[in-house]
Each structure stands twice: as structure tokens, then as C-alpha cells.
Design a protein around this motif. Structure first.
Motif, PDB file in Angstrom:
ATOM      1  N   GLY A 202       1.103  -1.263  -0.016  1.00  0.00           N
ATOM      2  CA  GLY A 202      -0.092  -0.132  -0.393  1.00  0.00           C
ATOM      3  C   GLY A 202       0.713   1.167   0.497  1.00  0.00           C
ATOM      4  O   GLY A 202       0.578   2.511  -0.574  1.00  0.00           O
ATOM      5  N   GLU A 203       1.964   1.383   0.759  1.00  0.00           N
ATOM      6  CA  GLU A 203       2.735   2.570   0.685  1.00  0.00           C
ATOM      7  C   GLU A 203       3.723   2.766  -0.556  1.00  0.00           C
ATOM      8  O   GLU A 203       3.158   3.681  -1.055  1.00  0.00           O
ATOM      9  CB  GLU A 203       3.997   2.050   1.681  1.00  0.00           C
ATOM     10  N   ALA A 204       3.821   2.055  -1.189  1.00  0.00           N
ATOM     11  CA  ALA A 204       4.366   1.944  -2.741  1.00  0.00           C
ATOM     12  C   ALA A 204       3.532   2.689  -3.293  1.00  0.00           C
ATOM     13  O   ALA A 204       3.032   3.435  -4.716  1.00  0.00           O
ATOM     14  CB  ALA A 204       4.797  -0.113  -3.133  1.00  0.00           C
ATOM     15  N   VAL A 205       2.313   1.857  -3.425  1.00  0.00           N
ATOM     16  CA  VAL A 205       0.899   2.301  -4.184  1.00  0.00           C
ATOM     17  C   VAL A 205       0.670   3.970  -4.028  1.00  0.00           C
ATOM     18  O   VAL A 205       0.756   4.637  -5.170  1.00  0.00           O
ATOM     19  CB  VAL A 205       0.267   1.779  -4.552  1.00  0.00           C
ATOM     20  N   THR A 206       0.684   4.543  -2.975  1.00  0.00           N
ATOM     21  CA  THR A 206       0.774   5.320  -2.747  1.00  0.00           C
ATOM     22  C   THR A 206       1.161   6.268  -3.194  1.00  0.00           C
ATOM     23  O   THR A 206       0.815   6.949  -3.363  1.00  0.00           O
ATOM     24  CB  THR A 206       0.529   5.730  -0.568  1.00  0.00           C
ATOM     25  N   LYS A 207       2.521   5.707  -2.540  1.00  0.00           N
ATOM     26  CA  LYS A 207       3.721   6.924  -3.179  1.00  0.00           C
ATOM     27  C   LYS A 207       3.591   7.267  -4.373  1.00  0.00           C
ATOM     28  O   LYS A 207       3.705   8.200  -5.523  1.00  0.00           O
ATOM     29  CB  LYS A 207       4.680   6.279  -2.723  1.00  0.00           C
ATOM     30  N   ALA A 208       3.445   6.014  -5.657  1.00  0.00           N
ATOM     31  CA  ALA A 208       3.190   6.210  -7.027  1.00  0.00           C
ATOM     32  C   ALA A 208       2.076   7.132  -7.107  1.00  0.00           C
ATOM     33  O   ALA A 208       2.452   7.616  -8.644  1.00  0.00           O
ATOM     34  CB  ALA A 208       2.964   5.266  -7.828  1.00  0.00           C
ATOM     35  N   LEU A 209       0.845   7.400  -6.490  1.00  0.00           N
ATOM     36  CA  LEU A 209      -0.061   7.904  -6.890  1.00  0.00           C
ATOM     37  C   LEU A 209       0.386   9.289  -6.446  1.00  0.00           C
ATOM     38  O   LEU A 209      -0.118  10.209  -7.615  1.00  0.00           O
ATOM     39  CB  LEU A 209      -1.498   7.587  -6.596  1.00  0.00           C
TER      40      LEU A 209
ATOM     41  N   ASP B 166       0.057   1.202 -10.085  1.00  0.00           N
ATOM     42  CA  ASP B 166       1.883   1.245 -11.108  1.00  0.00           C
ATOM     43  C   ASP B 166       2.562   1.705  -9.170  1.00  0.00           C
ATOM     44  O   ASP B 166       2.216   2.393  -8.374  1.00  0.00           O
ATOM     45  CB  ASP B 166       1.531   2.705 -11.140  1.00  0.00           C
ATOM     46  N   PRO B 167       2.824   0.844  -9.288  1.00  0.00           N
ATOM     47  CA  PRO B 167       3.281  -0.786  -9.183  1.00  0.00           C
ATOM     48  C   PRO B 167       2.149  -1.448  -9.354  1.00  0.00           C
ATOM     49  O   PRO B 167       1.582  -1.589  -8.618  1.00  0.00           O
ATOM     50  CB  PRO B 167       4.765  -0.966  -8.454  1.00  0.00           C
ATOM     51  N   GLU B 168       2.372  -3.200  -9.634  1.00  0.00           N
ATOM     52  CA  GLU B 168       1.312  -4.147  -9.272  1.00  0.00           C
ATOM     53  C   GLU B 168       1.873  -4.516  -8.349  1.00  0.00           C
ATOM     54  O   GLU B 168       2.758  -4.095  -7.736  1.00  0.00           O
ATOM     55  CB  GLU B 168       1.861  -4.906 -10.618  1.00  0.00           C
ATOM     56  N   VAL B 169       0.917  -5.229  -7.688  1.00  0.00           N
ATOM     57  CA  VAL B 169       0.962  -5.850  -6.635  1.00  0.00           C
ATOM     58  C   VAL B 169       0.355  -7.590  -6.295  1.00  0.00           C
ATOM     59  O   VAL B 169      -1.068  -7.576  -7.171  1.00  0.00           O
ATOM     60  CB  VAL B 169      -0.136  -5.068  -5.284  1.00  0.00           C
TER      61      VAL B 169
ATOM     62  N   VAL C 260       4.050 -20.001   3.090  1.00  0.00           N
ATOM     63  CA  VAL C 260       2.795 -20.315   2.844  1.00  0.00           C
ATOM     64  C   VAL C 260       2.276 -18.306   2.575  1.00  0.00           C
ATOM     65  O   VAL C 260       1.182 -18.791   2.920  1.00  0.00           O
ATOM     66  CB  VAL C 260       2.001 -19.901   4.658  1.00  0.00           C
ATOM     67  N   GLY C 261       3.333 -18.039   2.299  1.00  0.00           N
ATOM     68  CA  GLY C 261       2.415 -16.719   1.715  1.00  0.00           C
ATOM     69  C   GLY C 261       3.472 -16.239   0.677  1.00  0.00           C
ATOM     70  O   GLY C 261       4.818 -16.137   1.024  1.00  0.00           O
ATOM     71  N   ALA C 262       3.113 -14.734   0.076  1.00  0.00           N
ATOM     72  CA  ALA C 262       4.711 -14.502  -1.158  1.00  0.00           C
ATOM     73  C   ALA C 262       3.385 -13.202  -0.924  1.00  0.00           C
ATOM     74  O   ALA C 262       2.525 -13.585  -2.130  1.00  0.00           O
ATOM     75  CB  ALA C 262       4.857 -15.134  -1.380  1.00  0.00           C
ATOM     76  N   THR C 263       4.520 -11.705  -1.367  1.00  0.00           N
ATOM     77  CA  THR C 263       3.961 -11.056  -1.623  1.00  0.00           C
ATOM     78  C   THR C 263       5.577 -10.009  -2.659  1.00  0.00           C
ATOM     79  O   THR C 263       5.881 -10.166  -2.760  1.00  0.00           O
ATOM     80  CB  THR C 263       3.754 -10.243  -1.151  1.00  0.00           C
ATOM     81  N   PHE C 264       4.245  -9.258  -4.140  1.00  0.00           N
ATOM     82  CA  PHE C 264       5.608  -8.654  -5.269  1.00  0.00           C
ATOM     83  C   PHE C 264       5.250  -8.121  -5.283  1.00  0.00           C
ATOM     84  O   PHE C 264       3.540  -7.551  -5.571  1.00  0.00           O
ATOM     85  CB  PHE C 264       5.783  -9.708  -6.154  1.00  0.00           C
ATOM     86  N   VAL C 265       5.655  -6.573  -5.268  1.00  0.00           N
ATOM     87  CA  VAL C 265       5.551  -5.521  -6.138  1.00  0.00           C
ATOM     88  C   VAL C 265       6.153  -4.606  -6.514  1.00  0.00           C
ATOM     89  O   VAL C 265       7.221  -4.924  -6.426  1.00  0.00           O
ATOM     90  CB  VAL C 265       5.447  -4.180  -4.176  1.00  0.00           C
ATOM     91  N   GLY C 266       6.029  -4.783  -7.978  1.00  0.00           N
ATOM     92  CA  GLY C 266       7.501  -4.134  -9.217  1.00  0.00           C
ATOM     93  C   GLY C 266       6.413  -3.943 -10.494  1.00  0.00           C
ATOM     94  O   GLY C 266       5.327  -4.750 -10.482  1.00  0.00           O
ATOM     95  N   GLN C 267       6.489  -3.402 -11.454  1.00  0.00           N
ATOM     96  CA  GLN C 267       6.362  -3.578 -12.423  1.00  0.00           C
ATOM     97  C   GLN C 267       6.404  -5.185 -12.688  1.00  0.00           C
ATOM     98  O   GLN C 267       7.112  -5.760 -12.972  1.00  0.00           O
ATOM     99  CB  GLN C 267       7.357  -2.856 -13.145  1.00  0.00           C
TER     100      GLN C 267
END
Length: 476
Positions: free
Chosen positions: A218-225, A364-367, A420-427
Motif C-alpha cells: 500500500g505504501e508503494a502504491v500511495t507513493k506512486a499515485l 502502478d506498481p503492480e501488487v 505459506v505466503g508471498a507478496t511481490f510489488v513492482g512492474q
């Protein structure tokens, strides 16, 4: 009145209902689909398909501008009219002829109109002309009516005629400015879309963007917006809405400030479309979510099933289609007197929506995320280790963009030594997600993942980097 009899009746002709009907027909059952709008449903015409069709051009433009050599060739701005025309192509100008043709080829009958339960295993369909058709099911009825946008109880909000997600994805003329209530997937994607259109966008998200994902997403998307010019306001909520003399919407916030915009989009949640489908016939409250077991049968009613959004297990098209396939197989098996494999790993049950739900948010970026976050794993009582890696240091990422930014996180169960979990943020990280999903669903031991060698140079090399960061156990 003539009653038409089938083995199975499916109320709701979206992709989820289509999957139920298709599997049931393949299992030898006569099946009829009831649809009041367009065959193909919300996803095909007002959600997944049009939104992604509109988001892609701006994403492609951003990607080109971040690669030397390609950037020099980008001399213009986004052609908004062409973007909307592309959307129209994807939704076939809101014409479902091709979908109806598919139904016919699959051996599924179609009755257009609003379907309601009127008796046990009976559905009465009211057409646009008021004519009624009564359908009777020998074996089962499936509710697959989806969900609708939740309109919060804010004074004046209904009076300003706010947009829902349907208005946003079906927009014909881009407004001069837009305010968005809600920071979930819909709010975040639509903020990305309309900011890309070059208009002022204000997002009001009391708890921040993409709550429920890892905080860094959420922080990455907030910054990009914000970097793109959007006004993202968190920690506040709307207390009142009205339109001024000039036609703009004026939103009064809890901190005393005001937000003005030509239109306001409400993206604060979903409600089930079950308020007018005759749930009282089976003793359930109209407008309620339908509680189901892992065979998708509504608890307490042995002939009624609910798939997709209406059962509130995972409000995602791909999860609903998965449920639809399971339900179709179950209904066909039970109709033929065959045993249903209802073990957690059985072919006839839906369990993937318990702890391995994948989702890509096309911001932007994709999550891209699947399974547990650190917070949810801790809440579930798991002994986990969190492994983070900066995608900037992955060789394949630098090939994708000259200024690549992103992050990967793996959540590893230390007792079982599995992901048991994975999250990726980026193009372009959405394409990383299925490998994580397979690892989680298959409970692949971390030691075996060392032998799944990622190709070089691709972003998938992050798997090697995550494993290196985790560390390989020493031989005993």
C-alpha cells in the motif's frame, strides 16, 4: 402455466455460473442458465476485463518511458479516446452474442430475466416484458448472482448520484476531476486509471491503501499515485456530501477540510445480490451472504448451492470459477448417486479459497500476493520467518526498466519448512504469482525449491535470492 424441468438451474450467468453449468452438462445433466443482464456477467462487462483493458495503455506508456532508447520514441501523451475505444472492443460494445453462442455450443439453455426461488427446487423467471417462466430442478439450484457496490450511509451521498465501479469502467466522457472513496483494490486501480488520464484525482482512504496486503504494498502504491499527481488522504473519512451550484460534488471530511470534484466514485466494499431472489423460501434473510460448505452447498438446504461472490469466501473471479467447477462436479456426482470426495484434498471440494488465494492488483506498481501476510500468519498462530528482497538487485528487473523499484516477501512456516505466503510489488510482478501459488498449494519443501532453478536474466530470479536470504540448512 407450463413448467420447464431441468436437472439443474443456475441463477446468474457470469463466468462463475457459466462454469457451474458447463461442468454439470459435461457430467450428463440438463442445465438452464438464468440471466437478467448480459451473459458473461460483471467481470466480462463492468469489472476485470474493461478495467484491465483501460489500465494497460498507461502502464505500457510508463514502461516505455523508463527504458533508454524507447523513451526517446515516446513523443505524445495517452490517447484517452483510443483507450476507451479499446475498452469497447474488449466488452464487445456490451453485446453478449458471442457468450450466448458459447452457451448454445456447450448445450446450456438460457432464460433471460430475473430469477427468484418460489418453492423447493423451483425458480420463477420474470422477463423484461413481465412474462413469467417457471423452471423446476430435479436435483439442484445454484445461486451465482454476484455482488454489488456497497453505498455507505453518509448524509447526502445518495443525493449526489455517486459513481460505482460500473460507472468508472463504463465511462464515456472522462470527468474534469474525480474523488474516490475507498482504498481497496477497486479504489486503487481506478485512482491509477484516472490519474493516468491526466485529471485531478483525490483518494480518501481512512485506513490507507490496500489494507490487508503487506504494508509495503500500500505504501508503494500511495507513493506512486502521489508522484503522479494524485491527492491521497488517509486517516480521515467523509462526513457529508452535496453538489454545489456549479454541479461539483463537495465532500466534507472528518478533519474539517473539503474535497471538490466533478464526480465521486464509491469503492468502499461489496454487498451480495441476494435481496430479491426468494431466500425467504428457504428460511434465509434476503440480502444475506450465503454460508456454504466446501462442496458449495448452502448449509441446511440440501438442494441449494451458492458459488462466487455470494458466499463471501473469496470475491475474485478466478476463485469463483474454481468454485463453479467444483460445484458442477459435485452436483453431477450426487445426481448420479456417486460418492463425493469431500476430503480436504478431494477433487470435488473447494479448499483453495481458505489459505491460498492469489490476487494481482493492477496499480502502478503492480501488487501480486498469495496466501498469508506476516500479520495474518502471526494471527493464525504460525511460527514463521519473513524473508524480504529488494527487486532492484535482480538482474532481470534491470532489463525490464532502467529505474526498477520493487520488493518481494516470502512467508515461511518454520515448523513445516514450506512457503505459506508471498507478496511481490513492482512492474510485471503479476507473472511471478502462479509459481508462488503452486509452491503454497503443493506444500513444496523449501529444500526442494532450491532445485527449481529460475531462468536468467528474468525477474523470476528473485526466487533464488529469497532462498539465499533464507539460507540453506547445513547437512546433518
Amino acid at each position: 402455466m407450463t413448467v420447464r424441468e431441468y436437472d439443474l438451474i443456475v441463477i446468474g450467468g457470469g463466468p462463475v455460473g457459466e462454469n457451474v453449468a458447463d461442468r454439470a452438462v459435461q457430467g450428463g445433466l440438463s442445465t438452464v442458465l438464468v440471466e437478467s443482464e448480459l451473459v458473461g456477467g460483471e467481470c466480462s462487462y463492468w469489472a476485470c476485463i474493461p478495467s484491465k483493458a483501460m489500465l494497460r495503455p498507461a502502464a505500457a506508456l510508463r514502461a516505455a518511458r523508463d527504458v533508454k532508447g524507447a523513451a526517446a520514441a515516446v513523443t505524445g501523451e495517452l490517447d484517452v479516446a483510443a483507450v476507451l475505444a479499446r475498452r469497447d472492443e474488449f466488452v464487445h460494445d456490451w453485446d453478449d452474442t458471442s457468450q450466448v453462442t458459447w452457451l448454445q455450443g456447450a448445450g446450456i439453455d438460457l432464460v433471460r430475466g430475473h430469477g427468484r426461488l418460489t418453492s423447493e427446487r423451483e425458480v420463477t423467471v420474470t422477463g423484461a416484458d413481465g412474462a413469467e417462466t417457471v423452471l423446476a430442478a430435479r436435483h439442484a439450484v445454484v445461486v451465482s448472482t454476484g455482488s454489488a457496490a456497497l453505498l455507505p450511509d453518509i448524509p447526502g451521498l445518495r443525493d449526489v448520484q455517486p459513481w460505482t465501479s460500473r460507472d468508472a469502467t463504463g465511462v464515456r466522457e472522462v470527468p474534469a476531476s474525480l474523488a474516490i472513496l475507498g482504498g481497496g483494490v477497486v479504489g486503487s486501480e481506478m485512482a491509477t486509471l484516472f490519474t493516468g488520464f491526466g485529471i485531478p484525482v483525490t483518494v480518501i482512504a481512512r485506513s490507507g491503501l490496500l489494507r490487508g496486503t503487506e504494508p509495503f504494498a500500500g505504501e508503494a502504491v500511495t507513493k506512486a499515485l502521489r508522484d503522479a499527481g494524485a491527492d491521497v488522504r488517509t486517516g480521515v473519512e467523509v462526513e457529508r456530501a452535496e453538489r454545489d451550484a456549479g454541479g461539483d460534488v463537495v465532500l466534507t471530511l472528518s478533519d474539517g477540510s473539503e474535497v471538490r470534484a466533478a464526480e465521486v466514485l464509491v469503492a468502499t466494499g461489496r454487498v451480495p445480490r441476494t435481496d430479491d431472489i426468494g431466500l425467504d423460501v428457504v428460511g434465509l434473510a434476503p440480502g444475506s451472504w450465503l454460508d456454504v460448505d466446501d462442496t458449495l452447498r448452502v448449509r441446511g438446504v440440501d438442494w441449494l448451492y451458492a458459488v462466487g461472490d455470494v458466499n463471501h469466501r473469496a470475491l475474485l473471479t478466478h476463485q469463483g470459477k474454481y468454485q463453479g467447477r467444483a460445484a458442477g462436479d459435485v452436483i453431477a456426482a450426487r445426481a448420479r448417486g456417486r460418492a463425493v470426495d469431500d476430503r480436504p484434498w478431494g477433487a470435488h471440494v473447494a479448499t483453495a479459497d481458505h489459505a491460498a488465494v492469489p490476487q494481482v492488483v493492477f496499480t502502478d506498481p503492480e501488487v501480486a500476493a498469495v496466501g498469508h501476510t506476516e500479520a495474518s500468519a502471526t494471527k493464525a498462530g504460525l511460527d514463521v520467518r519473513v524473508v524480504d528482497y529488494d527487486l532492484y538487485w535482480v538482474s532481470g528487473a534491470s532489463e525490464v526498466a532502467d529505474h526498477y523499484t520493487g520488493q518481494a516477501r516470502a512467508i515461511i512456516d518454520e515448523q513445516r519448512h514450506v512457503l505459506v505466503g508471498a507478496t511481490f510489488v513492482g512492474q510485471d510482478v503479476g507473472e511471478l504469482l502462479h509459481s508462488a501459488t503452486i509452491a503454497i498449494v503443493g506444500e513444496v519443501p523449501i529444500e526442494r525449491l532450491w532445485h527449481a532453478v529460475p531462468s536468467y536474466p528474468t525477474i523470476s530470479e528473485v526466487w533464488l535470492r529469497l532462498l539465499e536470504a533464507y539460507g540453506r540448512p547445513s547437512p546433518e
